[in-house]
Design a protein around this motif. Structure first.
Motif, mmCIF file in Angstrom:
data_model
loop_
_atom_site.group_PDB
_atom_site.id
_atom_site.type_symbol
_atom_site.label_atom_id
_atom_site.label_comp_id
_atom_site.label_asym_id
_atom_site.label_seq_id
_atom_site.Cartn_x
_atom_site.Cartn_y
_atom_site.Cartn_z
ATOM 1 N N MET A 77 -14.295 -7.822 0.140
ATOM 2 C CA MET A 77 -12.915 -8.331 0.186
ATOM 3 C C MET A 77 -12.795 -9.331 1.326
ATOM 4 S SD MET A 77 -9.348 -6.179 0.607
ATOM 5 C CE MET A 77 -9.557 -5.392 -0.983
ATOM 6 N N ASP A 78 -12.293 -10.551 1.058
ATOM 7 C CA ASP A 78 -12.209 -11.555 2.101
ATOM 8 C C ASP A 78 -10.962 -11.338 2.956
ATOM 9 O OD1 ASP A 78 -10.062 -12.535 0.654
ATOM 10 O OD2 ASP A 78 -11.256 -14.071 -0.363
ATOM 11 N N ILE A 79 -10.864 -12.166 4.029
ATOM 12 C CA ILE A 79 -9.764 -11.996 4.976
ATOM 13 C C ILE A 79 -8.414 -12.197 4.312
ATOM 14 C CG2 ILE A 79 -8.742 -12.868 7.099
ATOM 15 C CD1 ILE A 79 -11.289 -11.259 7.495
ATOM 16 N N GLN A 80 -8.328 -13.188 3.413
ATOM 17 C CA GLN A 80 -7.071 -13.451 2.737
ATOM 18 C C GLN A 80 -6.626 -12.243 1.902
ATOM 19 O OE1 GLN A 80 -6.891 -16.225 -0.674
ATOM 20 N NE2 GLN A 80 -5.252 -17.288 0.449
ATOM 21 N N ALA A 81 -7.594 -11.612 1.238
ATOM 22 C CA ALA A 81 -7.265 -10.434 0.438
ATOM 23 C C ALA A 81 -6.778 -9.287 1.319
ATOM 24 C CB ALA A 81 -8.483 -10.007 -0.374
ATOM 25 N N VAL A 82 -7.418 -9.105 2.461
ATOM 26 C CA VAL A 82 -6.984 -8.057 3.395
ATOM 27 C C VAL A 82 -5.560 -8.323 3.860
ATOM 28 C CG1 VAL A 82 -7.389 -7.009 5.657
ATOM 29 C CG2 VAL A 82 -9.325 -7.542 4.163
ATOM 30 N N ASP A 83 -5.268 -9.594 4.180
ATOM 31 C CA ASP A 83 -3.913 -9.949 4.613
ATOM 32 C C ASP A 83 -2.897 -9.632 3.523
ATOM 33 O OD1 ASP A 83 -4.784 -10.819 7.065
ATOM 34 O OD2 ASP A 83 -4.869 -12.942 6.493
ATOM 35 N N ARG A 84 -3.248 -9.932 2.283
ATOM 36 C CA ARG A 84 -2.310 -9.704 1.184
ATOM 37 C C ARG A 84 -2.080 -8.222 0.943
ATOM 38 N NH1 ARG A 84 -4.438 -14.384 -3.083
ATOM 39 N NH2 ARG A 84 -3.386 -16.142 -2.039
ATOM 40 N N VAL A 85 -3.131 -7.431 1.029
ATOM 41 C CA VAL A 85 -2.973 -5.980 0.890
ATOM 42 C C VAL A 85 -2.075 -5.454 2.007
ATOM 43 C CG1 VAL A 85 -4.168 -3.758 1.049
ATOM 44 C CG2 VAL A 85 -5.114 -5.596 -0.366
ATOM 45 N N GLY A 86 -2.296 -5.944 3.221
ATOM 46 C CA GLY A 86 -1.457 -5.534 4.337
ATOM 47 C C GLY A 86 -0.001 -5.879 4.108
ATOM 48 N N MET A 87 0.261 -7.060 3.563
ATOM 49 C CA MET A 87 1.632 -7.476 3.272
ATOM 50 C C MET A 87 2.280 -6.577 2.228
ATOM 51 S SD MET A 87 0.930 -11.587 3.200
ATOM 52 C CE MET A 87 2.529 -12.021 2.495
ATOM 53 N N ILE A 88 1.494 -6.193 1.225
ATOM 54 C CA ILE A 88 2.034 -5.306 0.186
ATOM 55 C C ILE A 88 2.364 -3.935 0.765
ATOM 56 C CG2 ILE A 88 1.434 -4.035 -1.917
ATOM 57 C CD1 ILE A 88 -0.144 -6.539 -2.789
ATOM 58 N N LEU A 89 1.458 -3.374 1.548
ATOM 59 C CA LEU A 89 1.691 -2.045 2.109
ATOM 60 C C LEU A 89 2.859 -2.049 3.091
ATOM 61 C CD1 LEU A 89 -1.962 -0.770 2.690
ATOM 62 C CD2 LEU A 89 -0.480 -0.475 0.703
ATOM 63 N N ALA A 90 3.064 -3.185 3.776
ATOM 64 C CA ALA A 90 4.167 -3.275 4.734
ATOM 65 C C ALA A 90 5.531 -3.338 4.060
ATOM 66 C CB ALA A 90 3.976 -4.491 5.634
ATOM 67 N N LEU A 91 5.558 -3.508 2.730
ATOM 68 C CA LEU A 91 6.832 -3.542 2.020
ATOM 69 C C LEU A 91 7.537 -2.195 2.031
ATOM 70 C CD1 LEU A 91 5.878 -5.586 -1.191
ATOM 71 C CD2 LEU A 91 7.136 -6.408 0.822
ATOM 72 N N PHE A 92 6.758 -1.122 2.150
ATOM 73 C CA PHE A 92 7.324 0.215 2.022
ATOM 74 C C PHE A 92 7.860 0.699 3.361
ATOM 75 C CE2 PHE A 92 4.002 -0.299 -1.179
ATOM 76 C CZ PHE A 92 4.752 -0.088 -2.325
ATOM 77 N N GLY A 93 9.052 1.245 3.330
ATOM 78 C CA GLY A 93 9.680 1.715 4.554
ATOM 79 C C GLY A 93 10.941 2.482 4.218
ATOM 80 N N PRO A 94 11.782 2.748 5.243
ATOM 81 C CA PRO A 94 12.975 3.565 5.011
ATOM 82 C C PRO A 94 13.976 2.933 4.059
ATOM 83 C CG PRO A 94 12.996 2.590 7.198
ATOM 84 C CD PRO A 94 11.640 2.356 6.631
ATOM 85 N N HIS A 95 13.927 1.605 3.902
ATOM 86 C CA HIS A 95 14.865 0.934 3.010
ATOM 87 C C HIS A 95 14.241 0.582 1.658
ATOM 88 C CE1 HIS A 95 17.430 0.639 6.470
ATOM 89 N NE2 HIS A 95 16.505 -0.011 7.121
#
Length: 240
Positions: A1-19
């Motif tokens: 998995m390249d750096i861009q893919a890691v960044d995108r996965v991180g962005m997706i996971l960061a969507l989840f939260g209390p709201h």
């Protein structure tokens, strides 16, 4: 998995939260700024890896691997081991639920709860719950850890009304040195910082109804809460 893919996965996971407990594919694409086809591929891959779960309503939510990893990460924190006995004492002596929260990706997460052993009816929260911007413990983190990148980013991303509410909570907490709150439903909370050698480590709170928990500065509950927080802080190596 390249750096861009890691960044995108991180962005997706960061969507989840209390709201936001779940998202559709199109919502995720709009929120992270990717086209819908690419976003769908990432979501599908994360579901296949059990990182996310696809619900019956076609929304995506944290999956078993992510939940397991989160629980493991919390369980490895020394503070959870060191906080148990002082929290048990606090809950027993005050007959009020004691709650310890750690900072997550964008909000505090309930890491440990001790309920009073002698009280038949208690107010409590579940471990793993992400606290809202209105929570007293959220105010503790935004007050005493505001220079941390994740806390500052979380504040910037809030809608204007919630950001203003956090600002008021921060001013009150900074002035008092602790957070006090009574909700319209009659739930009362006192929250205070827990420190380690690096700075703020956690927030420790008492949670009950306003008839049981006195949130004023002179209350015996606040004194007991601060004593427990000091005990935990010292065990974590916080400066005297």
């Amino acid at each position: 998995m390249d750096i861009q893919a890691v960044d995108r996965v991180g962005m997706i996971l960061a969507l989840f939260g209390p709201h936001r407990e779940a998202v559709t594919s199109s919502e995720a694409a709009d929120l992270i700024g990717l086209n819908r086809t690419t976003t769908y591929r990432y979501l599908t891959s994360l579901v296949n890896a059990n990182v996310l779960a696809l619900r019956d309503d076609r929304t995506y939510a944290p999956g078993p691997t992510l939940v397991q990893l989160g629980a493991f990460a919390l369980g490895r924190r020394d503070i959870l081991r060191l906080a148990v006995e002082p929290m048990q004492t606090l809950a027993r002596d005050t007959e009020i639920t004691a709650v310890l929260s750690l900072w997550g990706a964008s909000s505090p997460v309930v890491a440990h709860v001790e309920e009073p052993p002698r009280r038949e009816i208690v107010v409590s929260v579940r471990v793993g719950m992400q606290l809202s911007t209105a929570a007293a413990q959220t105010g503790v983190f935004h007050t005493f850890m505001s220079d941390a990148p994740s806390v500052a980013r979380a504040a910037r991303q809030l809608p204007t009304e919630e950001r203003e509410r956090i600002g008021r909570l921060v001013r009150e907490t900074a002035e008092r040195g602790y957070a006090a709150q009574v909700s319209t439903r009659g739930i009362a909370v006192l929250a205070t910082p827990v420190w380690d050698e690096h700075g703020l480590a956690a927030s420790l709170a008492l949670l009950s109804t306003r008839d049981v928990l006195d949130v004023h500065a002179e209350s015996s509950e606040l004194a007991a809460l601060r004593n427990a927080a000091t005990t935990i802080s010292r065990s974590l190596g916080a400066p005297e």
